[in-house]
Design an enzyme around this catalytic site. Structure first.
Site, PDB file in Angstrom:
ATOM      1  CG  HIS A 178      10.021  38.211 -80.994  1.00 27.46           C
ATOM      2  ND1 HIS A 178      11.378  37.987 -80.902  1.00 27.46           N
ATOM      3  CD2 HIS A 178       9.443  37.379 -80.081  1.00 27.46           C
ATOM      4  CE1 HIS A 178      11.613  37.060 -79.985  1.00 27.46           C
ATOM      5  NE2 HIS A 178      10.457  36.683 -79.476  1.00 27.46           N
ATOM      6  CB  VAL A 198      10.560  43.115 -85.535  1.00 29.05           C
ATOM      7  CG1 VAL A 198      10.172  42.261 -84.341  1.00 29.05           C
ATOM      8  CG2 VAL A 198      11.775  44.001 -85.203  1.00 29.05           C
ATOM      9  CE1 TYR A 227      31.394  31.957 -88.524  1.00 31.05           C
ATOM     10  CE2 TYR A 227      30.206  34.000 -88.867  1.00 31.05           C
ATOM     11  CZ  TYR A 227      31.054  33.015 -89.335  1.00 31.05           C
ATOM     12  OH  TYR A 227      31.549  33.098 -90.611  1.00 31.05           O
TER      13      TYR A 227
END
Length: 291
Positions: free
Chosen positions: A136, A118, A243
């Protein structure tokens, strides 16, 4: 760091799994996986079925905005009674990852980009609004309830949940005549449903794509987190770059565990795509891997 965004959101305890261990692929593994991803990109360009992209908070860490569930994420550190460090949303600038995605879009390798962020950086870097799904929302955006005109602000709109902000529309984007409709914010709260028009655009994108790429997202929050499942049902393969292990690690074709910007910048290098880095980067430019 408790951001303005967090302070505007309602309380929501079910934030998914936070603080998973990070996985670091070896350089040999990264190169092998990058070759596979580059092959998907070349196939997408040759067949006219561009890559469909989902962006998460890991793309904006290079812009000095903390992610949520990572090692130094907002929710990970909050669970330890600590605060995450980062810049204010209003001073954040697009980084190498954003600019690499834009370059791949301009070169025709990718088209539709869903962002779960956002922070407005995907729009700010220049990804065309018609190809960007801010699923979103966007903290810097107001939308007219009557004519749906959009207003990009320089400062954060201090509201979430698609509520009226008190402002009025100054024009109709179709007719150009005064509208005076009420403006609302454009950012979801936890209990706000995703726009049906966004979901329709996602359905359309599935029909146009040959491969799904998830970048910097743990895929913990539904419904966007379930998109790799949708891809599988449609016979579309998925690559993730993150990751940490994602929620669908065993489902995807390739899971790359490495620095997002290194992968994206190296991918551009391998495809011969020039990345316009400008002179105002918030992060360092990685040395691209030769694949």
């Amino acid at each position: 760091m408790t951001s303005v965004y967090e302070s505007l959101l309602s309380e929501y305890p079910n934030k998914g799994v936070v603080g998973k261990p990070e996985i670091r692929d070896s350089e040999t593994e990264i190169i092998e996986k990058l070759r596979k991803l580059a092959a998907h990109f070349r196939d997408a360009k040759s067949t006219g079925k561009p890559i469909f992209v989902l962006i998460g908070a890991g793309v904006s860490t290079g812009s000095k905005l903390p992610d949520f569930r990572g090692k130094h994420g907002v929710w990970t550190l909050a669970a330890e009674g600590k605060s995450a460090e980062g810049v204010d949303f209003q001073v954040a600038r697009p980084g190498v990852s954003h600019k690499s995605i834009l370059a791949l879009h301009k070169a025709g390798y990718i088209k539709t980009v869903i962002t779960q962020n956002v922070d407005g950086l995907d729009r700010k870097v220049g990804i065309p609004v018609e190809d960007l799904i801010e699923v979103h929302g966007n903290l810097f955006l107001e939308v007219c309830l009557s004519c749906y005109s959009e207003y990009v602000r320089n400062e954060i709109v201090m509201s979430v949940g698609l509520k009226p902000t008190g402002g009025s529309c100054t024009g109709n984007k179709k007719t150009g005549r005064p509208c005076r409709g009420k403006l609302r914010d454009a950012t979801l709260d936890w209990d706000t449903e995703i726009s049906p028009s966004h979901l329709d655009r996602i359905k359309k994108a599935w029909k146009e794509t040959s491969h799904f790429l998830c970048i910097g997202t743990s895929l913990e929050i539904i419904p966007m987190g379930s998109l790799p499942l949708d891809a599988k049902k449609r016979g579309i393969t998925t690559t993730t770059i993150n990751y940490q292990e994602t929620a669908h690690e065993k489902l995807v074709e390739t899971a790359i565990h490495a620095d997002v910007k290194l992968i994206l910048y190296s991918l551009c290098h391998a495809l011969g795509v020039k990345v316009d880095l400008g002179d105002d980067l918030p992060d360092d430019v990685p040395v691209p891997l030769n694949i």
